[in-house]
Scaffold this motif. Structure first.
Motif, PDB file in Angstrom:
ATOM      1  N   ILE A   1       0.856  -1.180   0.000  1.00  0.00           N
ATOM      2  CA  ILE A   1       0.000   0.000   0.000  1.00  0.00           C
ATOM      3  C   ILE A   1       0.894   1.233   0.000  1.00  0.00           C
ATOM      4  CG2 ILE A   1      -1.782   1.273   1.243  1.00  0.00           C
ATOM      5  CD1 ILE A   1      -2.697  -1.378   2.447  1.00  0.00           C
ATOM      6  N   GLY A   2       0.748   2.071  -1.039  1.00  0.00           N
ATOM      7  CA  GLY A   2       1.606   3.236  -1.204  1.00  0.00           C
ATOM      8  C   GLY A   2       1.223   4.384  -0.286  1.00  0.00           C
ATOM      9  N   ALA A   3       2.132   5.367  -0.187  1.00  0.00           N
ATOM     10  CA  ALA A   3       2.026   6.431   0.807  1.00  0.00           C
ATOM     11  C   ALA A   3       0.852   7.375   0.596  1.00  0.00           C
ATOM     12  CB  ALA A   3       3.325   7.237   0.843  1.00  0.00           C
ATOM     13  N   THR A   4       0.338   7.495  -0.623  1.00  0.00           N
ATOM     14  CA  THR A   4      -0.786   8.409  -0.844  1.00  0.00           C
ATOM     15  C   THR A   4      -2.101   7.678  -1.102  1.00  0.00           C
ATOM     16  OG1 THR A   4      -0.229   8.641  -3.207  1.00  0.00           O
ATOM     17  CG2 THR A   4       0.697  10.271  -1.681  1.00  0.00           C
ATOM     18  N   VAL A   5      -2.142   6.384  -0.782  1.00  0.00           N
ATOM     19  CA  VAL A   5      -3.397   5.619  -0.889  1.00  0.00           C
ATOM     20  C   VAL A   5      -4.349   6.073   0.220  1.00  0.00           C
ATOM     21  CG1 VAL A   5      -4.440   3.338  -0.653  1.00  0.00           C
ATOM     22  CG2 VAL A   5      -2.351   3.625  -1.994  1.00  0.00           C
TER      23      VAL A   5
ATOM     24  N   ALA B   1     -13.015   6.591  11.195  1.00  0.00           N
ATOM     25  CA  ALA B   1     -13.530   7.966  11.161  1.00  0.00           C
ATOM     26  C   ALA B   1     -14.823   8.070  10.356  1.00  0.00           C
ATOM     27  CB  ALA B   1     -12.458   8.899  10.618  1.00  0.00           C
ATOM     28  N   HIS B   2     -14.909   9.086   9.509  1.00  0.00           N
ATOM     29  CA  HIS B   2     -16.104   9.353   8.707  1.00  0.00           C
ATOM     30  C   HIS B   2     -15.707   9.501   7.247  1.00  0.00           C
ATOM     31  CE1 HIS B   2     -18.274   9.949  12.474  1.00  0.00           C
ATOM     32  NE2 HIS B   2     -17.237  10.669  12.867  1.00  0.00           N
ATOM     33  N   LEU B   3     -16.698   9.507   6.360  1.00  0.00           N
ATOM     34  CA  LEU B   3     -16.419   9.476   4.928  1.00  0.00           C
ATOM     35  C   LEU B   3     -15.516  10.621   4.494  1.00  0.00           C
ATOM     36  CD1 LEU B   3     -16.893   8.127   2.207  1.00  0.00           C
ATOM     37  CD2 LEU B   3     -18.958   9.515   1.949  1.00  0.00           C
ATOM     38  N   THR B   4     -15.746  11.830   5.001  1.00  0.00           N
ATOM     39  CA  THR B   4     -14.916  12.967   4.582  1.00  0.00           C
ATOM     40  C   THR B   4     -13.456  12.756   4.979  1.00  0.00           C
ATOM     41  OG1 THR B   4     -15.568  14.115   6.620  1.00  0.00           O
ATOM     42  CG2 THR B   4     -16.783  14.655   4.618  1.00  0.00           C
ATOM     43  N   VAL B   5     -13.231  12.157   6.147  1.00  0.00           N
ATOM     44  CA  VAL B   5     -11.857  11.863   6.570  1.00  0.00           C
ATOM     45  C   VAL B   5     -11.274  10.739   5.724  1.00  0.00           C
ATOM     46  CG1 VAL B   5     -10.437  11.022   8.481  1.00  0.00           C
ATOM     47  CG2 VAL B   5     -12.254  12.673   8.913  1.00  0.00           C
ATOM     48  N   ARG B   6     -12.067   9.700   5.446  1.00  0.00           N
ATOM     49  CA  ARG B   6     -11.567   8.583   4.635  1.00  0.00           C
ATOM     50  C   ARG B   6     -11.239   9.018   3.213  1.00  0.00           C
ATOM     51  NH1 ARG B   6     -15.726   5.742   7.477  1.00  0.00           N
ATOM     52  NH2 ARG B   6     -17.097   5.674   5.636  1.00  0.00           N
ATOM     53  N   ASN B   7     -11.914  10.032   2.715  1.00  0.00           N
ATOM     54  CA  ASN B   7     -11.643  10.510   1.357  1.00  0.00           C
ATOM     55  C   ASN B   7     -10.278  11.165   1.225  1.00  0.00           C
ATOM     56  OD1 ASN B   7     -14.028   9.652   0.202  1.00  0.00           O
ATOM     57  ND2 ASN B   7     -15.085  11.583   0.503  1.00  0.00           N
ATOM     58  N   ARG B   8      -9.739  11.714   2.322  1.00  0.00           N
ATOM     59  CA  ARG B   8      -8.455  12.409   2.267  1.00  0.00           C
ATOM     60  C   ARG B   8      -7.359  11.699   3.058  1.00  0.00           C
ATOM     61  NH1 ARG B   8      -6.881  14.952  -1.540  1.00  0.00           N
ATOM     62  NH2 ARG B   8      -5.304  15.927  -0.238  1.00  0.00           N
ATOM     63  N   GLY B   9      -7.694  11.172   4.218  1.00  0.00           N
ATOM     64  CA  GLY B   9      -6.685  10.529   5.061  1.00  0.00           C
ATOM     65  C   GLY B   9      -6.080   9.317   4.379  1.00  0.00           C
ATOM     66  N   THR B  10      -4.828   9.003   4.715  1.00  0.00           N
ATOM     67  CA  THR B  10      -4.111   7.914   4.064  1.00  0.00           C
ATOM     68  C   THR B  10      -3.781   6.785   5.036  1.00  0.00           C
ATOM     69  OG1 THR B  10      -1.931   8.908   4.469  1.00  0.00           O
ATOM     70  CG2 THR B  10      -3.069   9.524   2.420  1.00  0.00           C
ATOM     71  N   PHE B  11      -3.680   5.591   4.489  1.00  0.00           N
ATOM     72  CA  PHE B  11      -3.323   4.400   5.263  1.00  0.00           C
ATOM     73  C   PHE B  11      -1.960   4.586   5.913  1.00  0.00           C
ATOM     74  CE2 PHE B  11      -1.566   0.214   5.892  1.00  0.00           C
ATOM     75  CZ  PHE B  11      -2.629  -0.584   6.243  1.00  0.00           C
ATOM     76  N   CYS B  12      -0.951   4.965   5.111  1.00  0.00           N
ATOM     77  CA  CYS B  12       0.405   5.116   5.643  1.00  0.00           C
ATOM     78  C   CYS B  12       0.492   6.283   6.624  1.00  0.00           C
ATOM     79  CB  CYS B  12       1.402   5.307   4.502  1.00  0.00           C
ATOM     80  SG  CYS B  12       1.656   3.820   3.500  1.00  0.00           S
TER      81      CYS B  12
ATOM     82  N   VAL C   1       7.942   7.688   4.806  1.00  0.00           N
ATOM     83  CA  VAL C   1       7.373   6.359   4.572  1.00  0.00           C
ATOM     84  C   VAL C   1       6.780   6.330   3.176  1.00  0.00           C
ATOM     85  CG1 VAL C   1       5.515   4.768   5.208  1.00  0.00           C
ATOM     86  CG2 VAL C   1       6.941   5.793   6.983  1.00  0.00           C
ATOM     87  N   THR C   2       7.297   5.431   2.341  1.00  0.00           N
ATOM     88  CA  THR C   2       6.818   5.336   0.957  1.00  0.00           C
ATOM     89  C   THR C   2       5.776   4.247   0.769  1.00  0.00           C
ATOM     90  OG1 THR C   2       8.700   3.886   0.414  1.00  0.00           O
ATOM     91  CG2 THR C   2       8.945   6.265  -0.011  1.00  0.00           C
ATOM     92  N   SER C   3       5.772   3.237   1.643  1.00  0.00           N
ATOM     93  CA  SER C   3       4.785   2.158   1.511  1.00  0.00           C
ATOM     94  C   SER C   3       4.763   1.310   2.770  1.00  0.00           C
ATOM     95  CB  SER C   3       5.111   1.258   0.306  1.00  0.00           C
ATOM     96  OG  SER C   3       6.310   0.544   0.527  1.00  0.00           O
ATOM     97  N   VAL C   4       3.707   0.502   2.867  1.00  0.00           N
ATOM     98  CA  VAL C   4       3.592  -0.526   3.910  1.00  0.00           C
ATOM     99  C   VAL C   4       3.195  -1.820   3.221  1.00  0.00           C
ATOM    100  CG1 VAL C   4       2.327  -1.286   5.954  1.00  0.00           C
ATOM    101  CG2 VAL C   4       2.952   1.124   5.702  1.00  0.00           C
ATOM    102  N   GLU C   5       3.862  -2.913   3.581  1.00  0.00           N
ATOM    103  CA  GLU C   5       3.499  -4.232   3.066  1.00  0.00           C
ATOM    104  C   GLU C   5       2.898  -5.062   4.191  1.00  0.00           C
ATOM    105  OE1 GLU C   5       6.243  -6.580   0.947  1.00  0.00           O
ATOM    106  OE2 GLU C   5       6.367  -5.222  -0.773  1.00  0.00           O
ATOM    107  N   ILE C   6       1.825  -5.786   3.876  1.00  0.00           N
ATOM    108  CA  ILE C   6       1.138  -6.615   4.867  1.00  0.00           C
ATOM    109  C   ILE C   6       0.797  -7.971   4.262  1.00  0.00           C
ATOM    110  CG2 ILE C   6       0.175  -4.756   6.285  1.00  0.00           C
ATOM    111  CD1 ILE C   6      -2.308  -4.791   4.574  1.00  0.00           C
ATOM    112  N   ASP C   7       0.564  -8.946   5.137  1.00  0.00           N
ATOM    113  CA  ASP C   7       0.215 -10.300   4.690  1.00  0.00           C
ATOM    114  C   ASP C   7      -1.174 -10.337   4.066  1.00  0.00           C
ATOM    115  OD1 ASP C   7       2.562 -11.388   5.626  1.00  0.00           O
ATOM    116  OD2 ASP C   7       1.685 -12.207   7.461  1.00  0.00           O
ATOM    117  N   THR C   8      -1.321 -11.183   3.064  1.00  0.00           N
ATOM    118  CA  THR C   8      -2.647 -11.634   2.670  1.00  0.00           C
ATOM    119  C   THR C   8      -3.013 -12.822   3.562  1.00  0.00           C
ATOM    120  OG1 THR C   8      -1.725 -13.101   0.985  1.00  0.00           O
ATOM    121  CG2 THR C   8      -2.357 -10.875   0.290  1.00  0.00           C
ATOM    122  N   LEU C   9      -4.284 -13.207   3.555  1.00  0.00           N
ATOM    123  CA  LEU C   9      -4.735 -14.348   4.354  1.00  0.00           C
ATOM    124  C   LEU C   9      -5.016 -15.538   3.447  1.00  0.00           C
ATOM    125  CD1 LEU C   9      -7.237 -12.621   6.819  1.00  0.00           C
ATOM    126  CD2 LEU C   9      -4.800 -13.067   7.139  1.00  0.00           C
ATOM    127  N   PRO C  10      -4.524 -16.731   3.803  1.00  0.00           N
ATOM    128  CA  PRO C  10      -4.887 -17.928   3.044  1.00  0.00           C
ATOM    129  C   PRO C  10      -6.404 -18.088   2.996  1.00  0.00           C
ATOM    130  CG  PRO C  10      -3.111 -18.409   4.574  1.00  0.00           C
ATOM    131  CD  PRO C  10      -3.602 -17.034   4.907  1.00  0.00           C
TER     132      PRO C  10
END
Length: 291
Positions: free
Chosen positions: A72-76, A102-113, A167-176
């Protein structure tokens, strides 16, 4: 209040960012979504000399599957993560968690990273990167550094990220496919920070839980990955007797704060109740895939 004066740089490359951070002497700040940063700047809790905008850098807005990991990239944005088909298919527990952010307006701008970097112990994403064995990629003029999520969070709003790192990205596990999962959060209002939250994944093998992961948030100075609880559950069938043992253990392990929203005792009680629900959900989903 209004922010203290600062310079602004619209970066077009990662080197633009790292050079500006190095030149700032530790007083530079990165902005992508700004949903946590801008209120802090407006209240003068932080006073950067330069604000470095990374939204114009190509390639940072992508969610990509790399083997058994998701990058997941830094501006996702949170909204992108919540609606992404790869996340929904391969990490359903994260897909569910995103709808509590949070709320939709925050989710529209806030980023995972950005949420990871902010390191709020009552936010969903720091807990999720712990649960999913996350690795954070940080860049500076010194080069690239990989930081395990287990080593990233130090205290409330404090991480091991250096002032000159991006921070340019975060990598996480997928689930079997045969993995069950549970996510249970309680807040006073939907979208508020959680008073407590539990997330877990497991497989079932020969009638017993295997590969158990268990994490919590809102009940400590950092998000928590509780290996003691994982060890209690691994190799056992999730039944009422085991859940009673887990609840009792959590009340001994957890040391939450008392604040305006809840007492420490209430948070411990709530954490135990949410853990029971999350573990039951995870066991049930794993049972369905095991049939």
């Amino acid at each position: 209040m209004k922010p203290a004066p600062f310079d602004y740089l619209a970066a077009s490359s990662i080197s633009d960012v790292t050079e500006a951070l190095a030149a700032s002497g530790g007083d530079g700040k990165i902005i992508a979504g700004g949903q946590s940063l801008m209120p802090m700047i407006n209240f003068r809790l932080v006073k950067p000399t330069i604000l470095i905008d990374i939204n114009g850098i190509d390639g940072l807005d992508r969610i990509e599957k790399r083997g058994d990991r998701i990058r997941i990239g830094a501006t996702v944005r949170h909204y992108m993560t919540a609606t992404d088909s790869l996340i929904q298919q391969h990490i359903p527990v994260l897909h569910d968690a995103m709808h509590h952010v949070a709320h939709l307006t925050v989710r529209n701008r806030g980023t995972f990273c950005g949420s990871i970097c902010h390191a709020d112990p009552a936010a969903e994403m720091p807990m999720m990167v712990l649960l999913l064995n996350g690795v954070i990629t940080a860049c500076s003029v010194r080069g690239e550094r990989l930081i395990s999520a287990a080593d990233f969070f130090v205290s409330s709003l404090v991480s091991t990220l250096e002032p000159d790192e991006l921070v340019t990205s975060v990598e996480i596990d997928t689930l079997p496919q045969n993995t069950g999962w549970g996510f249970q959060e309680f807040s006073k209002r939907h979208g508020d920070f959680a008073l407590a939250c539990a997330a877990t994944t497991m497989r079932i093998e020969d009638g017993a839980a295997r590969d158990v992961r268990f994490a919590m948030m809102g009940v400590g100075e950092t998000p928590l990955r509780l290996s003691q609880i994982e060890a209690m559950i691994d190799g056992q069938a999730v039944a009422d007797a085991l859940l009673d043992e887990v609840s009792a253990a959590l009340k001994d392990i957890l040391r939450p704060n008392t604040d305006l929203h809840a007492s420490a005792d209430y948070r411990r009680h709530l954490a135990a109740a949410l853990a029971r629900r999350a573990l039951r959900d995870s066991w049930r989903r794993a049972s369905m895939t095991d049939e």
